[in-house]
Design a protein around this motif. Structure first.
Motif, PDB file in Angstrom:
ATOM      1  N   GLU A  47      23.542  20.999  13.227  1.00 10.01           N
ATOM      2  CA  GLU A  47      23.957  19.623  13.503  1.00 10.01           C
ATOM      3  C   GLU A  47      22.879  18.634  13.087  1.00 10.01           C
ATOM      4  O   GLU A  47      21.689  18.871  13.314  1.00 10.01           O
ATOM      5  CB  GLU A  47      24.258  19.473  14.992  1.00 10.01           C
ATOM      6  CG  GLU A  47      24.754  18.086  15.376  1.00 10.01           C
ATOM      7  CD  GLU A  47      25.031  17.976  16.864  1.00 10.01           C
ATOM      8  OE1 GLU A  47      25.408  16.881  17.315  1.00 10.01           O
ATOM      9  OE2 GLU A  47      24.851  18.992  17.566  1.00 10.01           O
ATOM     10  N   SER A  48      23.286  17.558  12.473  1.00 13.55           N
ATOM     11  CA  SER A  48      22.340  16.522  12.061  1.00 13.55           C
ATOM     12  C   SER A  48      21.745  15.833  13.281  1.00 13.55           C
ATOM     13  O   SER A  48      22.442  15.597  14.274  1.00 13.55           O
ATOM     14  CB  SER A  48      23.037  15.490  11.171  1.00 13.55           C
ATOM     15  OG  SER A  48      23.548  16.104  10.005  1.00 13.55           O
ATOM     16  N   PRO A  49      20.442  15.512  13.252  1.00 13.78           N
ATOM     17  CA  PRO A  49      19.817  14.887  14.422  1.00 13.78           C
ATOM     18  C   PRO A  49      20.294  13.458  14.625  1.00 13.78           C
ATOM     19  O   PRO A  49      20.617  12.740  13.672  1.00 13.78           O
ATOM     20  CB  PRO A  49      18.324  14.932  14.077  1.00 13.78           C
ATOM     21  CG  PRO A  49      18.288  14.932  12.583  1.00 13.78           C
ATOM     22  CD  PRO A  49      19.493  15.720  12.153  1.00 13.78           C
ATOM     23  N   THR A  50      20.332  13.058  15.855  1.00 18.30           N
ATOM     24  CA  THR A  50      20.664  11.677  16.186  1.00 18.30           C
ATOM     25  C   THR A  50      19.450  10.790  15.944  1.00 18.30           C
ATOM     26  O   THR A  50      18.314  11.289  15.846  1.00 18.30           O
ATOM     27  CB  THR A  50      21.098  11.576  17.648  1.00 18.30           C
ATOM     28  OG1 THR A  50      20.000  11.986  18.486  1.00 18.30           O
ATOM     29  CG2 THR A  50      22.303  12.488  17.920  1.00 18.30           C
ATOM     30  N   PRO A  51      19.621   9.503  15.840  1.00 19.69           N
ATOM     31  CA  PRO A  51      18.458   8.615  15.671  1.00 19.69           C
ATOM     32  C   PRO A  51      17.430   8.759  16.788  1.00 19.69           C
ATOM     33  O   PRO A  51      16.225   8.731  16.534  1.00 19.69           O
ATOM     34  CB  PRO A  51      19.086   7.215  15.655  1.00 19.69           C
ATOM     35  CG  PRO A  51      20.480   7.435  15.163  1.00 19.69           C
ATOM     36  CD  PRO A  51      20.895   8.768  15.710  1.00 19.69           C
ATOM     37  N   VAL A  52      17.898   8.947  18.025  1.00 24.74           N
ATOM     38  CA  VAL A  52      16.966   9.112  19.143  1.00 24.74           C
ATOM     39  C   VAL A  52      16.188  10.422  19.005  1.00 24.74           C
ATOM     40  O   VAL A  52      14.970  10.471  19.197  1.00 24.74           O
ATOM     41  CB  VAL A  52      17.725   9.069  20.481  1.00 24.74           C
ATOM     42  CG1 VAL A  52      16.767   9.331  21.644  1.00 24.74           C
ATOM     43  CG2 VAL A  52      18.409   7.731  20.652  1.00 24.74           C
ATOM     44  N   GLY A  53      16.894  11.510  18.640  1.00 19.74           N
ATOM     45  CA  GLY A  53      16.231  12.789  18.468  1.00 19.74           C
ATOM     46  C   GLY A  53      15.217  12.763  17.335  1.00 19.74           C
ATOM     47  O   GLY A  53      14.114  13.313  17.464  1.00 19.74           O
ATOM     48  N   PHE A  58       9.521  12.602  15.572  1.00 22.00           N
ATOM     49  CA  PHE A  58       8.463  11.918  14.833  1.00 22.00           C
ATOM     50  C   PHE A  58       7.323  11.522  15.765  1.00 22.00           C
ATOM     51  O   PHE A  58       6.140  11.698  15.431  1.00 22.00           O
ATOM     52  CB  PHE A  58       9.028  10.682  14.146  1.00 22.00           C
ATOM     53  CG  PHE A  58       7.990   9.831  13.468  1.00 22.00           C
ATOM     54  CD1 PHE A  58       7.486  10.181  12.224  1.00 22.00           C
ATOM     55  CD2 PHE A  58       7.500   8.691  14.084  1.00 22.00           C
ATOM     56  CE1 PHE A  58       6.521   9.409  11.605  1.00 22.00           C
ATOM     57  CE2 PHE A  58       6.535   7.907  13.476  1.00 22.00           C
ATOM     58  CZ  PHE A  58       6.048   8.274  12.226  1.00 22.00           C
ATOM     59  N   LEU A  59       7.660  11.018  16.945  1.00 20.06           N
ATOM     60  CA  LEU A  59       6.632  10.603  17.893  1.00 20.06           C
ATOM     61  C   LEU A  59       5.814  11.800  18.371  1.00 20.06           C
ATOM     62  O   LEU A  59       4.580  11.725  18.470  1.00 20.06           O
ATOM     63  CB  LEU A  59       7.281   9.895  19.078  1.00 20.06           C
ATOM     64  CG  LEU A  59       6.333   9.367  20.172  1.00 20.06           C
ATOM     65  CD1 LEU A  59       5.388   8.333  19.586  1.00 20.06           C
ATOM     66  CD2 LEU A  59       7.131   8.768  21.325  1.00 20.06           C
ATOM     67  N   THR A  60       6.482  12.924  18.652  1.00 21.95           N
ATOM     68  CA  THR A  60       5.777  14.122  19.104  1.00 21.95           C
ATOM     69  C   THR A  60       4.826  14.640  18.039  1.00 21.95           C
ATOM     70  O   THR A  60       3.666  14.975  18.316  1.00 21.95           O
ATOM     71  CB  THR A  60       6.789  15.213  19.486  1.00 21.95           C
ATOM     72  OG1 THR A  60       7.669  14.713  20.497  1.00 21.95           O
ATOM     73  CG2 THR A  60       6.074  16.449  20.002  1.00 21.95           C
ATOM     74  N   LEU A  61       5.306  14.731  16.792  1.00 24.08           N
ATOM     75  CA  LEU A  61       4.460  15.194  15.706  1.00 24.08           C
ATOM     76  C   LEU A  61       3.284  14.252  15.460  1.00 24.08           C
ATOM     77  O   LEU A  61       2.165  14.693  15.173  1.00 24.08           O
ATOM     78  CB  LEU A  61       5.283  15.362  14.430  1.00 24.08           C
ATOM     79  CG  LEU A  61       6.316  16.492  14.446  1.00 24.08           C
ATOM     80  CD1 LEU A  61       7.137  16.471  13.157  1.00 24.08           C
ATOM     81  CD2 LEU A  61       5.643  17.836  14.614  1.00 24.08           C
TER      82      LEU A  61
END
Length: 336
Positions: A47-53, A58-61
């Motif tokens: 499943e393609s990620p949602t904008p929030v996901g 990105f923030l975690t990385l």
């Protein structure tokens, strides 16, 4: 002719009526639009990620990269700063100020740090070659089910992963062999790792037996099979094991504390431990107290420069082996 249905082509006759009507319309069908966050490398079932996901990933990385890079950034920046700049910052420098290479010039022109670097490079190179060669030979012998005594020998290897002889017996053995104050004392006691041998063994066992049997039918012996077939097919596992040994030899300092009494034979990591952690002023290292007004530096910049010098070689080698890392470890661990 009235009462007769219009003729349809074979490709149109098997299609539903709504598709046929669309084809009869004007122009070719519009190309399908790719979903906003869908990657061409993403499996169709994922499943393609949602904008929030995607934002959370990105923030975690970004936080993980910052946690890893920031200490290295401060160490490098402090090593390039003057003594006055470190005093102004109250320790490690975070914001760039006055920059200089005097710290590196001092430690590389003093003598003991340069000599320790050469010692570490030599021990790492010789030790990695010896350990890798011995591990390959042991793993290949243990991977052949018809080899003599391979099960008892494998059992002995497994025992060494959980039980050791102890510090005092090991020291007495090294002393009886006459290796005190010898560079071989930094190589031979840890020349073979049972874990690395098992990784290579499992990797070798995963090679298709029909390939080896075909080579034997053609008249190839074990040495020819190992050199011409097994090793070329095991580059990933061999590179990973060599990296393990190289990093281990480069970072090792405890054996030097035990077996090396002459500070002229100290490896770089022991110099780093003595000067950075214990604050010992090393004789002939060029790291004593000097006049700051003369442009020289002392204290924290010198310590960070030694740390950078100890980190750089591994950072230069690792990118060339990293692409083999996952494949070599995982494949070697699950095969067999």
């Amino acid at each position: 002719m009235s009462g007769q249905s219009p003729e349809l082509s074979a490709s149109v006759a098997v299609l539903p009526s709504d598709v046929v009507d669309d084809r009869r319309g004007s122009g070719p069908p519009a190309p399908r639009k790719r979903r906003r966050f869908q990657s061409q490398h993403r499996p169709v079932w994922e499943e393609s990620p949602t904008p929030v996901g995607a934002s959370l990933k990105f923030l975690t990385l970004a936080v993980m990269v910052l946690v890893v890079v920031f200490p290295l950034y401060t160490v490098v920046l402090t090593s390039l700063s003057t003594q006055a700049e470190t005093l102004r910052a109250g320790g490690l420098v975070v914001v760039p100020g006055e920059m200089t290479l005097n710290a590196y010039k001092q430690i590389l022109s003093g003598g003991i740090v340069t000599r320790a670097t050469i010692v570490s490079i030599g021990i790492t190179a010789v030790g990695t070659v010896i350990s890798t060669v011995v591990s390959i030979l042991a793993a290949y012998g243990l991977s052949r089910s018809n080899s003599f005594g391979h099960r008892p020998i494998l059992f002995v290897f497994l025992i060494t992963m959980f039980f050791g002889a102890g510090l005092i017996p090991t020291y007495l053995l090294v002393s009886e062999l006459g290796l005190i104050d010898s560079y071989w004392a930094l190589i031979l006691p840890g020349a073979v790792s049972a874990f690395n041998v098992l990784i290579l063994r499992n990797f070798f066992m995963g090679i298709e037996p029909a390939i080896l049997d075909a080579a034997r039918i053609d008249g190839a012996g074990d040495w020819r099979i190992l050199g011409s077939l097994v090793l070329p097919m095991s580059k990933a596992a061999t590179a990973v094991v060599a990296l393990f040994y190289g990093v281990g030899y480069w970072n090792a300092f405890f054996n030097a504390i035990l077996y090396i009494n002459d500070n002229e034979k100290w490896p770089l990591q022991l110099v780093l431990r003595s000067y950075v952690l214990q604050g010992v002023t090393l004789p002939g290292s060029g790291t004593g107290q000097v006049d700051v007004a003369s442009g020289a530096v002392t204290g924290l910049p010198i310590q960070m420069a030694v740390m950078v010098l100890a980190i750089v070689p591994i950072l230069l080698v690792y990118p060339f082996v990293q692409r083999h890392f996952t494949k070599g470890v995982i494949f070697g661990a699950i095969k067999g």
